[in-house]
Write a protein that holds these residues in place. Sequence first.
Motif, short mmCIF file in Angstrom:
data_model
loop_
_atom_site.label_atom_id
_atom_site.label_comp_id
_atom_site.label_asym_id
_atom_site.label_seq_id
_atom_site.Cartn_x
_atom_site.Cartn_y
_atom_site.Cartn_z
N LEU A 88 1.80 13.22 -1.00
CA LEU A 88 1.31 11.93 -0.53
C LEU A 88 2.20 10.77 -0.96
N GLY A 89 3.11 11.01 -1.89
CA GLY A 89 3.98 9.95 -2.35
C GLY A 89 5.12 9.62 -1.42
N ARG A 129 -0.71 15.60 -6.93
CA ARG A 129 -0.86 15.36 -8.36
C ARG A 129 -0.82 13.87 -8.63
N PHE A 130 -1.93 13.35 -9.19
CA PHE A 130 -2.01 11.93 -9.50
C PHE A 130 -1.19 11.64 -10.76
N VAL A 131 -0.35 10.63 -10.67
CA VAL A 131 0.53 10.28 -11.78
C VAL A 131 0.08 8.99 -12.44
N MET A 147 0.82 -1.20 0.00
CA MET A 147 0.00 0.00 0.00
C MET A 147 0.86 1.26 0.00
N ASP A 148 2.00 1.24 0.69
CA ASP A 148 2.90 2.39 0.64
C ASP A 148 3.44 2.60 -0.77
N ASN A 149 3.80 1.51 -1.44
CA ASN A 149 4.27 1.62 -2.82
C ASN A 149 3.16 2.11 -3.75
N LEU A 150 1.92 1.72 -3.45
CA LEU A 150 0.80 2.18 -4.27
C LEU A 150 0.67 3.70 -4.21
N HIS A 151 0.81 4.28 -3.03
CA HIS A 151 0.75 5.74 -2.90
C HIS A 151 1.98 6.41 -3.50
N THR A 152 3.13 5.76 -3.38
CA THR A 152 4.34 6.34 -3.94
C THR A 152 4.25 6.49 -5.45
N VAL A 153 3.70 5.48 -6.11
CA VAL A 153 3.62 5.53 -7.57
C VAL A 153 2.37 6.28 -8.03
N ALA A 154 1.37 6.44 -7.14
CA ALA A 154 0.14 7.13 -7.52
C ALA A 154 0.32 8.64 -7.50
#
Length: 488
Positions: free
Chosen positions: A187-188, A255-257, A171-178
């Motif tokens: 938030l990343g 900013r969503f990536v 889940m942490d990686n999900l926010h990092t890449v999101a």
Amino acid sequence: MSVSFSTIVQRARPLPITQTSHALRDALAKLPPTTVSKLPNGVRVACEENPLAKFATVGLWLDVGYKHEQRHQNGLLKVLEQAGFQGTVNLDRKQLSRAIDETGGHLLVDVGRERSYFMLKCARDNVPKAVGLLSDVVRNARLSDADVAEAKKAVNKIRYESEELVDQLVMDNLHTVAFDATETGGLGLTPTGTTRSVDGLSVNDLKDFRSAHFTGPRTLLVGSGAVNHTQLEKLAQSFLGDLPSISKKPIISSRFVGGDMRLWNLRFKTAHIAWAFETCGASCADVVPLTLSTHIHGGFHRSQHELGQHAIHRVMKTFSSLDHGTPTNTPFPEKAIETLNSFSHFYEDTGLVGQYVVGRPAQTGPGDASSMYQLLQLSMVDFTRLAQKCVYDRELDQAKVNYKAQLLFNADGATNSNLDIGNQVLSIGRRVPLDEMYARIDDVTPTNVQETLQHYFYSRRPVLSMLGYLYPLPGYDALCFWMWKYWY
């Protein structure tokens, strides 16, 4: 004639009653209200008093998380948290630990993405002492060189141990890449940062961050259970009334990536996959239908072979270890779905809604290699069905029942109430009463859910985080192409 367990459950289960009855509304009206007030320097006080309770939970909340850290200082808040319990200007480490034990309290501390809290559960008579201890830890940490060095070691150890927590890591990686993290935060960022960012922190960095962010308007004192609002307000004035009233809060846009992150480990027997799409913030009215969409699918576990009644659960059972599996030398066949859980995370100006899938991809066999790919497809396909085709009344009714049950659980006990109050007051400025929230849920129709998903899910870039045995899964572009093919 043998009858399956699921058939017995279906016959015994009454029809779902989603509309809130008059009896339940009368019961909800008797729940203790949450009172919110503000001190002259901006410190807010929120209290839910239960006259029948013998224990209280007191929480000191800060409207600051690791989202507000600078990229090269990521992990600063976690170091500041650990340094606070090394000792304050009034109590050393042993005295602080003894004081907490003397209250008979249970301490809970967490540094989140947007907010942090220090929480202590204690008896009614120890509430003043609990507020004093929490404010002392937050405001008066010594932050000596030795304390900071010890805190850095603790944070580096926590980071090392967190790598074993697969769900948290995914889940942490999900926010990092999101979400893109700029030099000023975002938030990343991760809760414990990196070894380089943590070791590079100085005592002055911690003091400057504390003085800049720990201000009156960004502080919330929450009490629930055996605590009185007037008493809590006086304690807040006594211990927090001299905080600076600087109301300036840094604006950090998220900013969503989109994209994916893969951590390969061929020694894993399982593949952990989380996918999500961007949504609105916590204060938007679309939160209710979006949360209901996650409750439509709910959660699935391979042990619930005869309990899953949703369409996607029946599909998952064909991949479970109890059905459609081939004999192997392992206790469970590799072609097996372990769990499937929907999630929703809402923040100040954005959010993520998606699903977390854990499965066992087959190591051999041409027909089995794509099992996890098919599971991921089926997970996304059902969201596409909700957005494009239809939302059935029966599944929405069951989702409303589950959502209401979750809200009731959030009010079960002083600690759960404290968490719910802190999150809601810092997000929207108040705690929404349960009867009002139930009315909002009752007003949602299948069309509302469908239109909301069409806005946020349809034709949007997804974000994926994967860990484990990932060889059967295609690249991110192939997944997006597959999703767009179903959309159009």
